[in-house]
Write a protein that holds these residues in place. Structure first.
Motif, PDB file in Angstrom:
ATOM      1  N   GLY A  68      -0.656   3.790  10.790  1.00  0.00           N
ATOM      2  CA  GLY A  68      -0.007   3.097  11.913  1.00  0.00           C
ATOM      3  C   GLY A  68       0.187   3.965  13.140  1.00  0.00           C
ATOM      4  N   ARG A  95      -6.251  -0.241   1.581  1.00  0.00           N
ATOM      5  CA  ARG A  95      -6.327   0.496   2.847  1.00  0.00           C
ATOM      6  C   ARG A  95      -7.540   0.005   3.651  1.00  0.00           C
ATOM      7  NH1 ARG A  95      -3.406   5.829   4.752  1.00  0.00           N
ATOM      8  NH2 ARG A  95      -4.691   6.328   6.511  1.00  0.00           N
ATOM      9  N   SER A 143      -2.021   9.774   5.006  1.00  0.00           N
ATOM     10  CA  SER A 143      -1.214   9.836   6.229  1.00  0.00           C
ATOM     11  C   SER A 143      -1.049   8.437   6.808  1.00  0.00           C
ATOM     12  CB  SER A 143      -1.892  10.754   7.240  1.00  0.00           C
ATOM     13  OG  SER A 143      -3.078  10.151   7.669  1.00  0.00           O
ATOM     14  N   THR A 188      10.545   2.042  11.566  1.00  0.00           N
ATOM     15  CA  THR A 188      10.166   3.435  11.865  1.00  0.00           C
ATOM     16  C   THR A 188       9.948   3.633  13.365  1.00  0.00           C
ATOM     17  OG1 THR A 188       7.943   2.731  11.331  1.00  0.00           O
ATOM     18  CG2 THR A 188       9.035   4.098   9.705  1.00  0.00           C
ATOM     19  N   THR A 189       9.226   2.679  13.968  1.00  0.00           N
ATOM     20  CA  THR A 189       8.928   2.831  15.391  1.00  0.00           C
ATOM     21  C   THR A 189      10.202   2.599  16.211  1.00  0.00           C
ATOM     22  OG1 THR A 189       6.762   1.923  14.828  1.00  0.00           O
ATOM     23  CG2 THR A 189       7.210   2.223  17.159  1.00  0.00           C
ATOM     24  N   PRO A 237       4.738  14.473  11.455  1.00  0.00           N
ATOM     25  CA  PRO A 237       5.620  13.298  11.496  1.00  0.00           C
ATOM     26  C   PRO A 237       4.981  12.058  10.870  1.00  0.00           C
ATOM     27  CG  PRO A 237       4.774  13.799  13.694  1.00  0.00           C
ATOM     28  CD  PRO A 237       4.360  14.927  12.809  1.00  0.00           C
ATOM     29  N   PHE A 238       3.649  12.046  10.785  1.00  0.00           N
ATOM     30  CA  PHE A 238       2.949  10.909  10.174  1.00  0.00           C
ATOM     31  C   PHE A 238       2.210  11.343   8.898  1.00  0.00           C
ATOM     32  CE2 PHE A 238       3.281   9.893  14.709  1.00  0.00           C
ATOM     33  CZ  PHE A 238       3.731   8.576  14.684  1.00  0.00           C
ATOM     34  N   MET A 261       0.821  -1.213   0.000  1.00  0.00           N
ATOM     35  CA  MET A 261       0.000   0.000   0.000  1.00  0.00           C
ATOM     36  C   MET A 261       0.862   1.273   0.000  1.00  0.00           C
ATOM     37  SD  MET A 261      -3.046   1.100   2.526  1.00  0.00           S
ATOM     38  CE  MET A 261      -2.305   1.137   4.114  1.00  0.00           C
ATOM     39  N   LEU A 303       8.510  12.545   4.225  1.00  0.00           N
ATOM     40  CA  LEU A 303       7.314  11.705   4.067  1.00  0.00           C
ATOM     41  C   LEU A 303       7.591  10.688   2.947  1.00  0.00           C
ATOM     42  CD1 LEU A 303       4.469  14.398   4.367  1.00  0.00           C
ATOM     43  CD2 LEU A 303       5.700  13.213   6.187  1.00  0.00           C
ATOM     44  N   THR A 358      -0.360  13.828   6.633  1.00  0.00           N
ATOM     45  CA  THR A 358      -1.718  14.286   6.953  1.00  0.00           C
ATOM     46  C   THR A 358      -2.650  13.915   5.806  1.00  0.00           C
ATOM     47  OG1 THR A 358      -3.046  16.178   7.703  1.00  0.00           O
ATOM     48  CG2 THR A 358      -1.431  16.633   5.969  1.00  0.00           C
ATOM     49  N   PHE A 402      -5.552  -1.231  12.126  1.00  0.00           N
ATOM     50  CA  PHE A 402      -5.549   0.182  12.472  1.00  0.00           C
ATOM     51  C   PHE A 402      -6.794   0.663  13.204  1.00  0.00           C
ATOM     52  CE2 PHE A 402      -3.113  -0.051   8.301  1.00  0.00           C
ATOM     53  CZ  PHE A 402      -1.878  -0.151   8.926  1.00  0.00           C
ATOM     54  N   ILE A 420      10.739   9.850   9.121  1.00  0.00           N
ATOM     55  CA  ILE A 420      10.538   9.918   7.658  1.00  0.00           C
ATOM     56  C   ILE A 420      10.455  11.404   7.291  1.00  0.00           C
ATOM     57  CG2 ILE A 420       9.179   8.945   5.717  1.00  0.00           C
ATOM     58  CD1 ILE A 420       9.777   6.725   7.524  1.00  0.00           C
ATOM     59  N   LEU A 455       4.936  -6.521  16.537  1.00  0.00           N
ATOM     60  CA  LEU A 455       4.216  -6.562  15.259  1.00  0.00           C
ATOM     61  C   LEU A 455       3.874  -7.990  14.824  1.00  0.00           C
ATOM     62  CD1 LEU A 455       3.200  -4.216  13.558  1.00  0.00           C
ATOM     63  CD2 LEU A 455       4.922  -3.467  15.130  1.00  0.00           C
TER      64      LEU A 455
HETATM   65  C1  HEM Z   1       6.968   6.165  14.754  1.00  0.00           C
HETATM   66  C2  HEM Z   1       6.531   5.319  13.839  1.00  0.00           C
HETATM   67  C3  HEM Z   1       6.059   5.700  12.461  1.00  0.00           C
HETATM   68  C4  HEM Z   1       6.297   6.836  11.729  1.00  0.00           C
HETATM   69  C5  HEM Z   1       7.130   8.046  12.112  1.00  0.00           C
HETATM   70  C6  HEM Z   1       5.580   6.695  10.475  1.00  0.00           C
HETATM   71  C7  HEM Z   1       5.545   7.641   9.474  1.00  0.00           C
HETATM   72  C8  HEM Z   1       4.875   7.490   8.284  1.00  0.00           C
HETATM   73  C9  HEM Z   1       4.848   8.478   7.240  1.00  0.00           C
HETATM   74  C10 HEM Z   1       5.533   9.847   7.303  1.00  0.00           C
HETATM   75  C11 HEM Z   1       4.109   7.978   6.220  1.00  0.00           C
HETATM   76  C12 HEM Z   1       3.812   8.673   4.876  1.00  0.00           C
HETATM   77  C13 HEM Z   1       2.780   9.745   5.019  1.00  0.00           C
HETATM   78  C14 HEM Z   1       2.723  10.660   3.822  1.00  0.00           C
HETATM   79  O1  HEM Z   1       3.515  10.506   2.898  1.00  0.00           O
HETATM   80  O2  HEM Z   1       1.883  11.562   3.807  1.00  0.00           O
HETATM   81  C15 HEM Z   1       3.661   6.656   6.609  1.00  0.00           C
HETATM   82  C16 HEM Z   1       2.878   5.828   5.814  1.00  0.00           C
HETATM   83  C17 HEM Z   1       2.474   4.572   6.206  1.00  0.00           C
HETATM   84  N1  HEM Z   1       2.702   3.968   7.426  1.00  0.00           N
HETATM   85 FE1  HEM Z   1       3.713   4.757   8.979  1.00  0.00          FE
HETATM   86  N2  HEM Z   1       4.930   5.491  10.483  1.00  0.00           N
HETATM   87  C18 HEM Z   1       5.181   4.849  11.674  1.00  0.00           C
HETATM   88  C19 HEM Z   1       4.686   3.627  12.086  1.00  0.00           C
HETATM   89  C20 HEM Z   1       3.864   2.829  11.358  1.00  0.00           C
HETATM   90  C21 HEM Z   1       3.288   1.588  11.825  1.00  0.00           C
HETATM   91  C22 HEM Z   1       3.468   1.014  13.232  1.00  0.00           C
HETATM   92  C23 HEM Z   1       2.571   1.067  10.783  1.00  0.00           C
HETATM   93  C24 HEM Z   1       1.762  -0.196  10.704  1.00  0.00           C
HETATM   94  C25 HEM Z   1       1.418  -0.966  11.698  1.00  0.00           C
HETATM   95  C26 HEM Z   1       2.689   1.981   9.667  1.00  0.00           C
HETATM   96  C27 HEM Z   1       2.094   1.814   8.428  1.00  0.00           C
HETATM   97  C28 HEM Z   1       2.113   2.732   7.400  1.00  0.00           C
HETATM   98  C29 HEM Z   1       1.469   2.527   6.107  1.00  0.00           C
HETATM   99  C30 HEM Z   1       0.704   1.266   5.668  1.00  0.00           C
HETATM  100  C31 HEM Z   1       1.686   3.687   5.362  1.00  0.00           C
HETATM  101  C32 HEM Z   1       1.187   3.977   3.942  1.00  0.00           C
HETATM  102  C33 HEM Z   1      -0.170   4.657   3.982  1.00  0.00           C
HETATM  103  C34 HEM Z   1      -0.743   4.972   2.606  1.00  0.00           C
HETATM  104  O3  HEM Z   1       0.009   5.102   1.655  1.00  0.00           O
HETATM  105  O4  HEM Z   1      -1.975   5.061   2.494  1.00  0.00           O
HETATM  106  N3  HEM Z   1       3.467   3.042  10.059  1.00  0.00           N
HETATM  107  N4  HEM Z   1       4.132   6.387   7.872  1.00  0.00           N
END
Ligand code: HEM
Length: 387
Positions: free
Chosen positions: A331, A14, A328, A192-193, A321-322, A1, A256, A324, A22, A253, A70
């Motif tokens: 996770g 999603r 966004s 990431t975490t 950080p995640f 995804m 992003l 928007t 989620f 990240i 996880l």
């Molecule tokens: C501190 C931990 C984490 C950080 C800093 C982080 C950060 C991010 C960022 C910045 C993005 C991209 C958002 C964007 O481009 O607008 C992202 C996407 C994503 N993250 Fe995380 N993440 C973390 C933990 C997790 C966890 C624990 C999971 C799953 C259990 C996860 C699953 C995903 C998925 C599936 C996407 C893609 C969403 C999409 O494209 O629709 N992330 N994350």
């Protein structure tokens, strides 16, 4: 995804991933597992006398914890120790992927097409590694769970992959999609975490006064020795502020994930042609001296004072950080409680200190294509507290 172009396929993936991963129900089902994993980290550190004197590379043990956090959600499985052969294999293949994705080779061909032919060797390596990783996920995890589900005696609690396999059975997705979901979680969730926990520990070691203040909050709100649990997070504003500040200054990240506009667009006075690759410098937005007071300073108090309304969920465009909006990070619902439980329990149980003879740990950053993590996995002294 993660790298899917916005459209029907992304929407379906999603949706299918939401219920198994989620939701708050998932957090409430698995938080006991995360608390248990942190308890085991604390016990292992206490059982290792060197951790209290010479120190230990804390990241290694935290990495096992994160995989277990996880893999419990995904497969209802955990790895017993850092030497578990399957864990070692998994870690090595995921580590190799991370290295290839961070190499310069990753995308110079996107920008200088004439050089693309020179990428052949690199791409072959990527393909082989991808095949090996997918085979590992399939042979050792997904197929195992299929067998269990097929057995009449199966009374296992439903885990994430069971939901995903149900969607496959209904014909909504195919086997490749199932395996890529597992692949995505390995990439997007674990490291990431883990990087964020590692940054949090490093900042707490290098700012003993902040560590002390956090410990005081934990002791006074929960009572000395009462081990923190996930629902306690809501009562611990300083812990929440420490996490937010870690994610601001040490954004895992920082650019992003690349976005793409489907249609021609105008941004300010610029014309952006359809299908451009858009990178958002989220780190700068959160560290711009014109928008933040002394952004270079690690000061959690800012999130209780002048920035008290700012949340990690993207309610303020200066702090993402995640990300928007629709793309966004879903996770966040899992990442924030895991960060809270891990940092909370470590600070409750130990004085976290630099190794003997040093007064700080090295926080030099290492940037990959998408990530910013700590260069050196430092030794940290974990001195058990007398409670
Ligand atoms: C501190 C931990 C984490 C950080 C800093 C982080 C950060 C991010 C960022 C910045 C993005 C991209 C958002 C964007 O481009 O607008 C992202 C996407 C994503 N993250 Fe995380 N993440 C973390 C933990 C997790 C966890 C624990 C999971 C799953 C259990 C996860 C699953 C995903 C998925 C599936 C996407 C893609 C969403 C999409 O494209 O629709 N992330 N994350």
């Amino acid at each position: 995804m993660v790298f899917t172009i916005y459209g029907d396929h992304w929407r379906k993936m999603r949706r299918i991933m939401t219920v198994p991963f989620f939701t708050n129900k998932v957090v409430q089902q698995y938080r006991f597992g995360w608390e248990d994993e942190t308890k085991r980290v604390v016990e292992d550190l206490k059982a290792n006398p060197k951790a209290a004197t010479e120190g230990t590379v804390l990241r290694r043990r935290l990495q096992l914890m994160m995989y277990n956090n996880l893999y419990r959600i995904m497969f209802d499985r955990r790895f017993e120790s850092e030497d578990d052969p399957l864990f070692l294999k998994l870690k090595a293949l995921n580590g190799e992927r991370s290295k290839l994705a961070q190499s310069f080779d990753y995308n110079y061909g996107d920008f200088i097409p004439i050089l693309r032919p020179f990428l052949k060797g690199y791409l072959k390596k990527c393909q082989e590694l991808k095949d090996n990783r997918i085979k590992l996920f399939k042979d050792y995890f997904v197929d195992e769970r299929r067998k269990l589900l097929g057995s009449p005696k199966s009374e296992q609690q439903k885990c994430a992959i069971d939901h995903i396999l149900e969607a496959e059975k209904k014909g909504e997705i195919n086997e490749d999609n199932v395996l890529y979901i597992v692949e995505n979680i390995n990439v997007a969730a674990i490291e990431t975490t883990l990087w964020s926990v590692e940054w949090g520990v490093a900042e707490l070691v290098n700012h003993p006064e902040i560590q002390k203040k956090l410990r005081h909050e934990l002791d006074t709100v929960l009572g000395p020795g009462v081990q923190m649990t996930e629902p306690d997070t809501a009562k611990l504003p300083y812990l929440q502020a420490v996490i937010k500040e870690t994610l601001r200054l040490r954004m895992a990240i920082p650019l992003l994930v690349p976005h793409m506009n489907l249609h021609d667009a105008k941004l300010g006075s610029y014309d952006i042609p359809a299908e451009s690759k858009i990178l958002v410098n989220a780190w700068f937005l959160a560290n711009n001296p014109e928008k933040w007071k002394n952004p270079e300073e690690f000061r959690p108090e800012r999130f209780m004072e002048e920035e008290s309304k700012v949340e990690a969920s993207g309610n303020d465009f200066r702090y993402l950080p995640f990300g928007t909006g629709r793309r966004s990070c879903p996770g966040i619902i899992i990442a924030l409680p895991i960060l809270g439980i891990t940092l909370g329990r470590l600070v409750q149980n130990f004085d976290l200190l630099p190794p003997p003879g040093e007064n700080k740990i090295d926080t030099t950053e290492k940037a990959g294509q998408f990530s910013m993590h700590i260069m050196k996995h430092s030794t940290v002294v974990c001195k058990p507290r007398k409670v």
